[in-house]
Structures are given as C-alpha cells and as structure tokens.
Write a protein that holds these residues in place. Structure first.
Motif, PDB file in Angstrom:
ATOM      1  N   GLY A   1      14.196  14.270  29.429  1.00  0.00           N
ATOM      2  CA  GLY A   1      14.061  14.907  30.733  1.00  0.00           C
ATOM      3  C   GLY A   1      12.879  14.386  31.525  1.00  0.00           C
ATOM      4  N   GLY A   2      12.297  13.260  31.081  1.00  0.00           N
ATOM      5  CA  GLY A   2      11.164  12.709  31.807  1.00  0.00           C
ATOM      6  C   GLY A   2      10.814  11.325  31.324  1.00  0.00           C
ATOM      7  N   ASN A   3      10.008  10.621  32.114  1.00  0.00           N
ATOM      8  CA  ASN A   3       9.586   9.274  31.741  1.00  0.00           C
ATOM      9  C   ASN A   3       8.125   9.250  31.292  1.00  0.00           C
ATOM     10  OD1 ASN A   3       8.093   9.501  34.119  1.00  0.00           O
ATOM     11  ND2 ASN A   3       9.532   8.274  35.320  1.00  0.00           N
ATOM     12  N   SER A   4       7.586  10.409  30.924  1.00  0.00           N
ATOM     13  CA  SER A   4       6.222  10.526  30.415  1.00  0.00           C
ATOM     14  C   SER A   4       6.213  11.582  29.313  1.00  0.00           C
ATOM     15  CB  SER A   4       5.262  10.936  31.542  1.00  0.00           C
ATOM     16  OG  SER A   4       5.593  12.229  32.019  1.00  0.00           O
ATOM     17  N   THR A   5       5.136  11.609  28.530  1.00  0.00           N
ATOM     18  CA  THR A   5       5.046  12.588  27.449  1.00  0.00           C
ATOM     19  C   THR A   5       5.047  14.003  28.004  1.00  0.00           C
ATOM     20  OG1 THR A   5       3.858  11.049  26.027  1.00  0.00           O
ATOM     21  CG2 THR A   5       3.626  13.382  25.519  1.00  0.00           C
ATOM     22  N   LYS A   6       4.323  14.210  29.082  1.00  0.00           N
ATOM     23  CA  LYS A   6       4.250  15.537  29.682  1.00  0.00           C
ATOM     24  C   LYS A   6       5.635  16.027  30.099  1.00  0.00           C
ATOM     25  CE  LYS A   6       2.199  17.871  33.709  1.00  0.00           C
ATOM     26  NZ  LYS A   6       1.291  17.702  34.863  1.00  0.00           N
TER      27      LYS A   6
ATOM     28  N   GLY B   1       8.770  14.540  29.432  1.00  0.00           N
ATOM     29  CA  GLY B   1       9.777  14.464  28.378  1.00  0.00           C
ATOM     30  C   GLY B   1       9.576  15.519  27.311  1.00  0.00           C
ATOM     31  N   GLY B   2       8.330  15.742  26.906  1.00  0.00           N
ATOM     32  CA  GLY B   2       8.059  16.767  25.909  1.00  0.00           C
ATOM     33  C   GLY B   2       8.395  18.160  26.408  1.00  0.00           C
ATOM     34  N   PHE B   3       8.132  18.413  27.690  1.00  0.00           N
ATOM     35  CA  PHE B   3       8.467  19.723  28.254  1.00  0.00           C
ATOM     36  C   PHE B   3       9.965  19.969  28.202  1.00  0.00           C
ATOM     37  CE2 PHE B   3       9.368  22.742  31.636  1.00  0.00           C
ATOM     38  CZ  PHE B   3       8.406  23.717  31.421  1.00  0.00           C
ATOM     39  N   SER B   4      10.759  18.966  28.584  1.00  0.00           N
ATOM     40  CA  SER B   4      12.214  19.137  28.561  1.00  0.00           C
ATOM     41  C   SER B   4      12.722  19.320  27.137  1.00  0.00           C
ATOM     42  CB  SER B   4      12.890  17.937  29.221  1.00  0.00           C
ATOM     43  OG  SER B   4      12.728  16.756  28.448  1.00  0.00           O
ATOM     44  N   LEU B   5      12.094  18.673  26.173  1.00  0.00           N
ATOM     45  CA  LEU B   5      12.516  18.777  24.780  1.00  0.00           C
ATOM     46  C   LEU B   5      12.301  20.185  24.236  1.00  0.00           C
ATOM     47  CD1 LEU B   5      13.422  17.413  22.104  1.00  0.00           C
ATOM     48  CD2 LEU B   5      11.029  16.803  21.738  1.00  0.00           C
ATOM     49  N   PHE B   6      11.163  20.788  24.550  1.00  0.00           N
ATOM     50  CA  PHE B   6      10.844  22.101  23.993  1.00  0.00           C
ATOM     51  C   PHE B   6      11.400  23.259  24.815  1.00  0.00           C
ATOM     52  CE2 PHE B   6       7.702  19.672  21.620  1.00  0.00           C
ATOM     53  CZ  PHE B   6       7.793  20.274  20.371  1.00  0.00           C
ATOM     54  N   TYR B   7      11.458  23.098  26.120  1.00  0.00           N
ATOM     55  CA  TYR B   7      11.892  24.214  26.963  1.00  0.00           C
ATOM     56  C   TYR B   7      13.336  24.092  27.444  1.00  0.00           C
ATOM     57  CZ  TYR B   7       7.074  25.906  27.216  1.00  0.00           C
ATOM     58  OH  TYR B   7       5.832  26.400  26.911  1.00  0.00           O
ATOM     59  N   GLY B   8      13.886  22.878  27.474  1.00  0.00           N
ATOM     60  CA  GLY B   8      15.217  22.714  28.028  1.00  0.00           C
ATOM     61  C   GLY B   8      15.255  22.942  29.523  1.00  0.00           C
TER      62      GLY B   8
ATOM     63  N   ARG C   1      27.300  11.829  27.590  1.00  0.00           N
ATOM     64  CA  ARG C   1      25.902  11.956  28.009  1.00  0.00           C
ATOM     65  C   ARG C   1      25.333  13.296  27.556  1.00  0.00           C
ATOM     66  NH1 ARG C   1      23.487   9.877  33.327  1.00  0.00           N
ATOM     67  NH2 ARG C   1      24.016  11.931  34.104  1.00  0.00           N
ATOM     68  N   THR C   2      24.197  13.225  26.901  1.00  0.00           N
ATOM     69  CA  THR C   2      23.483  14.423  26.472  1.00  0.00           C
ATOM     70  C   THR C   2      22.027  14.300  26.895  1.00  0.00           C
ATOM     71  OG1 THR C   2      23.086  13.434  24.290  1.00  0.00           O
ATOM     72  CG2 THR C   2      25.023  14.864  24.522  1.00  0.00           C
ATOM     73  N   SER C   3      21.289  15.400  26.734  1.00  0.00           N
ATOM     74  CA  SER C   3      19.929  15.432  27.260  1.00  0.00           C
ATOM     75  C   SER C   3      19.042  16.285  26.366  1.00  0.00           C
ATOM     76  CB  SER C   3      19.943  16.000  28.680  1.00  0.00           C
ATOM     77  OG  SER C   3      18.644  16.332  29.119  1.00  0.00           O
ATOM     78  N   HIS C   4      17.713  16.062  26.495  1.00  0.00           N
ATOM     79  CA  HIS C   4      16.750  16.911  25.799  1.00  0.00           C
ATOM     80  C   HIS C   4      16.931  18.382  26.133  1.00  0.00           C
ATOM     81  CE1 HIS C   4      14.757  13.856  23.729  1.00  0.00           C
ATOM     82  NE2 HIS C   4      13.588  13.798  24.350  1.00  0.00           N
ATOM     83  N   THR C   5      17.422  18.665  27.326  1.00  0.00           N
ATOM     84  CA  THR C   5      17.594  20.066  27.704  1.00  0.00           C
ATOM     85  C   THR C   5      18.633  20.772  26.852  1.00  0.00           C
ATOM     86  OG1 THR C   5      19.215  19.452  29.406  1.00  0.00           O
ATOM     87  CG2 THR C   5      16.903  19.613  30.091  1.00  0.00           C
ATOM     88  N   ASP C   6      19.409  20.017  26.057  1.00  0.00           N
ATOM     89  CA  ASP C   6      20.413  20.611  25.183  1.00  0.00           C
ATOM     90  C   ASP C   6      19.839  21.078  23.840  1.00  0.00           C
ATOM     91  OD1 ASP C   6      22.347  19.946  27.106  1.00  0.00           O
ATOM     92  OD2 ASP C   6      22.689  17.981  26.205  1.00  0.00           O
ATOM     93  N   ILE C   7      18.644  20.636  23.492  1.00  0.00           N
ATOM     94  CA  ILE C   7      18.094  20.948  22.172  1.00  0.00           C
ATOM     95  C   ILE C   7      17.817  22.443  21.994  1.00  0.00           C
ATOM     96  CG2 ILE C   7      16.271  20.418  20.523  1.00  0.00           C
ATOM     97  CD1 ILE C   7      18.163  18.093  21.154  1.00  0.00           C
ATOM     98  N   PRO C   8      17.106  23.116  22.921  1.00  0.00           N
ATOM     99  CA  PRO C   8      16.827  24.543  22.710  1.00  0.00           C
ATOM    100  C   PRO C   8      18.080  25.391  22.550  1.00  0.00           C
ATOM    101  CG  PRO C   8      15.386  23.657  24.398  1.00  0.00           C
ATOM    102  CD  PRO C   8      16.403  22.595  24.107  1.00  0.00           C
ATOM    103  N   SER C   9      19.093  25.169  23.391  1.00  0.00           N
ATOM    104  CA  SER C   9      20.296  25.995  23.292  1.00  0.00           C
ATOM    105  C   SER C   9      21.047  25.719  21.991  1.00  0.00           C
ATOM    106  CB  SER C   9      21.201  25.749  24.503  1.00  0.00           C
ATOM    107  OG  SER C   9      21.485  24.370  24.654  1.00  0.00           O
ATOM    108  N   THR C  10      21.025  24.480  21.513  1.00  0.00           N
ATOM    109  CA  THR C  10      21.683  24.165  20.248  1.00  0.00           C
ATOM    110  C   THR C  10      21.028  24.915  19.095  1.00  0.00           C
ATOM    111  OG1 THR C  10      22.218  21.949  21.069  1.00  0.00           O
ATOM    112  CG2 THR C  10      22.360  22.296  18.690  1.00  0.00           C
TER     113      THR C  10
ATOM    114  N   LYS D   1      27.739  15.405  30.961  1.00  0.00           N
ATOM    115  CA  LYS D   1      26.960  15.795  32.126  1.00  0.00           C
ATOM    116  C   LYS D   1      27.186  14.846  33.303  1.00  0.00           C
ATOM    117  CE  LYS D   1      23.385  17.729  29.175  1.00  0.00           C
ATOM    118  NZ  LYS D   1      23.858  19.091  29.403  1.00  0.00           N
ATOM    119  N   GLU D   2      27.503  15.418  34.452  1.00  0.00           N
ATOM    120  CA  GLU D   2      27.630  14.632  35.668  1.00  0.00           C
ATOM    121  C   GLU D   2      26.255  14.310  36.252  1.00  0.00           C
ATOM    122  OE1 GLU D   2      30.289  13.262  37.103  1.00  0.00           O
ATOM    123  OE2 GLU D   2      31.459  13.940  35.378  1.00  0.00           O
ATOM    124  N   TRP D   3      25.281  15.193  36.027  1.00  0.00           N
ATOM    125  CA  TRP D   3      23.936  14.976  36.550  1.00  0.00           C
ATOM    126  C   TRP D   3      22.921  15.628  35.634  1.00  0.00           C
ATOM    127  CZ3 TRP D   3      21.128  19.366  37.595  1.00  0.00           C
ATOM    128  CH2 TRP D   3      21.856  20.552  37.752  1.00  0.00           C
ATOM    129  N   MET D   4      21.711  15.124  35.703  1.00  0.00           N
ATOM    130  CA  MET D   4      20.585  15.677  34.971  1.00  0.00           C
ATOM    131  C   MET D   4      19.365  15.624  35.891  1.00  0.00           C
ATOM    132  SD  MET D   4      21.103  13.891  31.223  1.00  0.00           S
ATOM    133  CE  MET D   4      21.194  12.254  31.947  1.00  0.00           C
TER     134      MET D   4
END
Length: 630
Positions: free
Chosen positions: A305-310, A312-319, A529-538, A566-569
């Motif tokens: 969900g991002g091109n930086s640690t801040k 990408g990490g946020f999208s991974l943990f919060y979705g 297509r999948t995304s980091h935003t899918d991790i919390p709900s999974t 996903k059509e868009w992210m």
C-alpha cells in the motif's frame, strides 16, 4: 586573515550605522539569488514544457520561488543587521548563506534520486534512525565537504566584494518591486490555471520546493470569470484530495462481533525491507522459494500500500490507506487485529533490525505492546539481521509445551542497506562502494542490482534458519507464516532515471512478494491482484474468530481466501498518494495537483477514472474519520 583586512578597511571608510548594515545585508541576500537560480537549474530537467505559454509560466515560477528561497534566510540576516556589529554580521551572513545554499543543493540531490523534496519527516528519520535508514558512502561525504567549502569561498568573496563596492541603496526598491511582481504574476497565473483545470500549469508546481501556489476557484467562479461547467470529473479528482480529518478517529466503525476461535494458531510475519516481487526466485531466495513452492500459497500479483516503509508498513498492519497515518500516530491507536491477538492472550515477540522510532511504529502498529526493543544494537544491517534471527530462535527454544500461542514479527534490513558480511559470496559484477551521485540515466544498473541480489541471498539464508526451526519443532502444523515486504526497489526499470523507492507508484516500487503458509491449505499460485490491505481482514476473519464483522469496519481490503480481483487500490508515499489501477496511475498531491500516467510512468491521455471509482476511493480515504456533519 584575508577576510579581516578588507573588513578593517570597511570599518575605517564607513561608519557602522544601522542603515548601512541593512543596505549591505540586503545586497548580500540579492547577490545570493543568482546562486540559487544556478543550483535550481537541475529541477528543470524533471518538468515537462509542452508549449511556449507553459514555458513562460515556468520561467516566472522559477524566478519568483528561488528568489524567495534565497530571501528566507535573508529575513533572519536583516533582523540581525539591526543589532549585530558590522564585523560579526558579515561573518554570520557568510555562514548562514553557505548552509542555506548547501541545503538547496541537497534538495536537488534528493529530488533527483527519489522525486520528493526534503521534509521534516526526512530530517526526523535521519536524526532518529541514522544509519539504520540511510546509507552514505565516503564519496557522498567527500562531495558534501567539498561543496560546502566551495560555497564558503564564494560567499566570502561576495561579502568582501560588497564591503568594497556595492550598488546604491535606491536600487533596492527596484529589486524588490521586480521580485514581488514575479510572485504576483506566478500566483495569479496558477490561480487561473487551477480554476480552469489547466493541468499543463498545475502539474509543474510539485517539482518546486516549498512552493504553495494560490488558488481562487470560488472567487473566479463567483465573478463569472470562469465557466462553471468545466469538467465535473476533473472537479471530482480535486475533491479526492480535499478531505480533512475533523473531530477524530472512527476506528473500527462498528463494534467487532468476535467469538473464541476453535484453535488459536501461531502467527509469524516475516517482512524484508525493500524486497521486490521478482526476488522470489530460486536464484536469489532458494530457501524461501522452496518453502513457498512446497507448502504455501503464492500471490504473484501482490502490491504494497505504499512505496516507503512508513506507507507500506501502515497498509500491512492496518489495511488502510497511508493517509490515515497522522491521526493513528497522534491517538496511538493499534491495529484491530493486534488488539484482537492481545484479547486472545497471544505471546507477542517483535524483532526488528531497523529502528521502530522512525517511522514511528512504536506509536502506531505496536502502540499497545510493552517491552519491545525500539533500536537494535549493531552497526551494520547484516549484523542486526543476524541478531534478530538468533533472538527469534532463542525465543522458540525457550517456549514450553503449554505456552500460549505466539505472534512473531521479524523485520529484516540487509536488503534495504545492500549489506552483507565481508566474507559472504558476491554476485559479480558487484558494486563494492555505493555512490548515489553516480546514478543517472546512463548508469549501468547491473553491479548495483547484483549487490542488492547478494543482500537478498544473505537474508534468505537467515529466513531459511527460521523456517527450518519451525519444521524441526513441528510448529508448522499450527503456525500461519506470512512473508512479504514493505515496498519494492527500482533500478531505473522504467527508463525514467528513478532509483530506490519512495518516488513513484510503478510496479518496481509497489509490487512485493506475498507468501502465505496456512495450515491445512494446499500450495497454489494465485494470479489475481491482491494488496497489503487484505492481510488484516484475512487474519481477523479466518484465524481470530471475527468472520461476522465485515472487513470494511476496520479495513479497505478483503479476505485473501475470497476471490476479489481488485480494479483499483490506494497507495501512498511520504506526502502524496495514488489510485493504482491495472493500467494507470492517478497521482494526487497535497496542493491539489494531480497527474495521470500509465504503469510505465508515461503521461497518459486516458479519461479520468469512472465516477464510481472516484466515489469509492474518496469514501475509503475518509471513512474512518469522525466528521462534524454526521
């Protein structure tokens, strides 16, 4: 001694009056304006000038803004001229001007590498994280020292020259009139372009540091000077960037309906900083590739969900989109699934080879977890990666048979730092000393990329130890393993002279590996297509007993086990964000400007995204705020 002699002559020939000090300081600042112009020429290479009118506007902005940037420290110097003796004033002016011009040079270098300007966050990261975040070669330090020394000589020469002869004070008025005229013309032109959706003009301003152009949509429309029927879809794109947090956070948006799960599986999340999707290859990651092929589900089209640690990490943990970072950090609200793990009495072990202070994961993702190590010991990234691996193996060795289930997080940094032990085998040809100043359009990326791949092989060996430990202790029968990255890394993949990350939303910087081992599920490859935003709900729905709560209550993602191509992210960086579709990037900036590009970063003539996509993305960007009108 060379400076003192002219200054003594200056004192002898001219009385030290406030008026003379102010005049000298003002002309000293104006003498720095051409230097700022020369330094800023580098920014022009990133700006598209399709016609003469755009070129005229760019010329106005260039003169106006970089004159202003030269005058920002000048205001401080003029105030000193009121109280500081002449000899001290001249010395201070030389030092301040040298540092200010050096800062502008630094910004040009940052922008050429990453396409974003220096910011408070970057300085905070440099101060708090130090070498854990940034790697500086000796060439960069040497170049910086020589540059500052050269600037110091130039500023001293200007100061000495002005003590001997300078223009009359009356000419200062004409200089100020010219300066303010360019400012007024540039901002007025931008206000008109913004109201008429002239993207040729408005798209240029993001390249200019500290430039916040004027807008006057309501006034111009109210006066009838601009036709109100200008593209409704374009105004919808503008609305996409206009939301603001109001009263606070509304997260989750409804109470969670959870039940005790039938089993409480262990969860191990392994994240490798800066790992590209194409590194999941037996040549570069033999241990992880073998594990993934034999046991896991591999999501081959997965995006951070991002091109930086801040981000990408946020999208991974919060979705959630990274635009929510500030309010979550301010309120120190943990992710819903981390809170759920704590409700279920999970034993939590957080081991990061990078600091958790910048970006502030200790105030966001791990805000509710006590006793975590914020900054690991070790000078080199490879040493810290080795440390967290050993710490993890000690953790699993000491656990008893009746221990509570665990959640483990391992964050490896060697790939980000291109760091390996001195005796680790290199992939040749190998770039022994990284010199970012050498990176340009003609640079051969092969040795640089090989150094990156070498670091990837090193981290793969460490992860292999972790995976073998799980096998030997028979923990895989009840452990979910997630292996991914916070973002990718670019080596001029698109031929646009982009290197590293944090600078664009191409696949090179957004696409990351996603390996999911789930006990009882057969190995497979998923191409949608999948995304980091899918991790919390999974995790919430399939492991932590919350299937009855809709994922949209705490995330914008969906369960990975429920097909959703996903059509868009939404992806974010440090200050901007983008809607990422299968073929296009719709990038928006804090000032309201936007760009439309294809996936190779070429300007696109495509129409704006569908109205439903804009509406849904806008809701995603604002859903978790409390709004006063609700």
């Amino acid at each position: 001694m060379r400076v003192i002699k002219p200054l003594s002559r200056f004192r002898a020939t001219e009385p030290d009056t406030t008026r003379r000090r102010l005049g000298w300081a003002a002309w000293f600042v104006f003498a720095n304006v051409p230097i700022a112009w020369l330094i800023a020429i580098r920014f022009l290479s990133w700006m598209s000038v399709p016609d003469v009118m755009t070129g005229l506007y760019l010329g106005l902005v260039y003169i106006a803004q970089f004159t202003l940037l030269a005058w920002l420290p000048g205001l401080f110097l003029l105030s000193l001229a009121l109280i500081v003796p002449r000899s001290c004033l001249i010395l201070i002016c030389i030092i301040v001007a040298t540092l200010a011009q050096g800062l502008l040079i630094t910004d040009t270098l940052f922008y050429s590498l990453y396409r974003y300007h220096l910011s408070g966050f970057m300085f905070e990261a440099l101060i708090k994280a130090g070498d854990h975040t940034f790697e500086f070669s000796w060439q960069i330090w040497l170049t910086a020292a020589l540059t500052l020394f050269t600037l110091l000589l130039i500023e001293a020469a200007i100061a000495i020259g002005l003590t001997r002869k300078r223009p009359r004070v009356c000419w200062l008025g004409a200089a100020f009139v010219a300066f303010f005229s360019t400012q007024l013309a540039a901002h007025s032109w931008h206000a008109w372009a913004d109201a008429t959706y002239d993207i040729r003009i408005t798209s240029l301003t993001r390249h200019v540091p500290l430039y916040y152009p004027v807008t006057a949509n309501r006034f111009l429309h109210g006066q009838g000077w601009v036709r109100a029927q200008a593209s409704r879809k374009e105004s919808r794109v503008r609305e996409l960037t206009s939301f603001r947090a109001s009263d606070g956070l509304n997260y989750p948006t409804r109470p969670l309906a959870c039940q005790p799960p039938q089993t409480r599986p262990n969860v191990l999340m392994i994240a490798v900083d800066t790992l590209r999707a194409d590194m999941l290859d037996p040549r570069w990651m033999p241990n992880v590739s073998e594990f993934a092929d034999e046991t896991s589900q591999i999501f081959t089209n997965h995006y951070s969900g991002g091109n930086s640690t801040k981000a990408g990490g946020f999208s991974l943990f919060y979705g959630l989109p990274p635009t929510y970072w500030d309010i979550f950090e301010t309120t120190q609200t943990p992710p819903a699934w981390i809170a759920r793990l704590q409700e279920l009495n999970y034993e939590i072990k957080i081991l990061s080879a990078g600091t958790l202070i910048s970006p502030a994961l200790h105030r966001t993702a791990f805000a509710s977890i006590d006793g975590i190590r914020l900054t690991p010991p070790g000078e080199e990234a490879w040493q810290r990666d080795q440390l967290i691996t050993d710490d993890w193996l000690n953790f699993t060795a000491q656990r008893g048979a009746d221990a509570e289930p665990f959640f483990g997080f391992l964050f490896y940094m060697s790939v980000h730092g291109y760091s390996v032990p001195p005796d680790f085998p290199r992939i040749e040809p190998y770039w022994e000393t990284i010199n970012h100043l050498a990176l340009d359009q003609d640079f051969d990326p092969t040795p640089y990329f090989n150094r990156y791949k070498t670091a990837t092989r090193y981290v793969d060996q460490l992860i292999g130890r972790v995976l073998n430990d799980l096998k030997q202790r028979k923990l895989l029968k009840n452990t979910i393993v997630i292996l991914t990255s916070d973002h990718g890394e670019e080596f001029n993949d698109n031929g646009k002279n982009y290197w590293g990350h944090g600078s664009n939303y191409s696949d090179a910087q957004l696409k990351v590996p996603m390996v999911l081992y789930w006990p009882g599920k057969p190995p497979s490859k998923i191409t949608r297509r999948t995304s980091h935003t899918d991790i919390p709900s999974t995790l919430m729905q399939s492991a932590l007993g919350c299937p009855r709560t809709p994922a949209r209550a705490y995330s914008i993602g969906s369960n990975l086990f429920i097909p959703d191509d996903k059509e868009w992210m939404i992806a974010g960086s440090y200050i901007d964000h983008a809607i990422v579709t299968k073929k296009h990037l719709f990038v928006t900036y804090p000032t309201g400007q936007y760009e439309i590009m294809d996936k190779s970063l070429n300007p696109s003539k495509t129409n704006f995204p569908p109205e439903t996509m804009l509406r849904d993305s806008q809701k995603a960007l604002s859903r978790f705020y409390n709004h006063r009108n609700k």
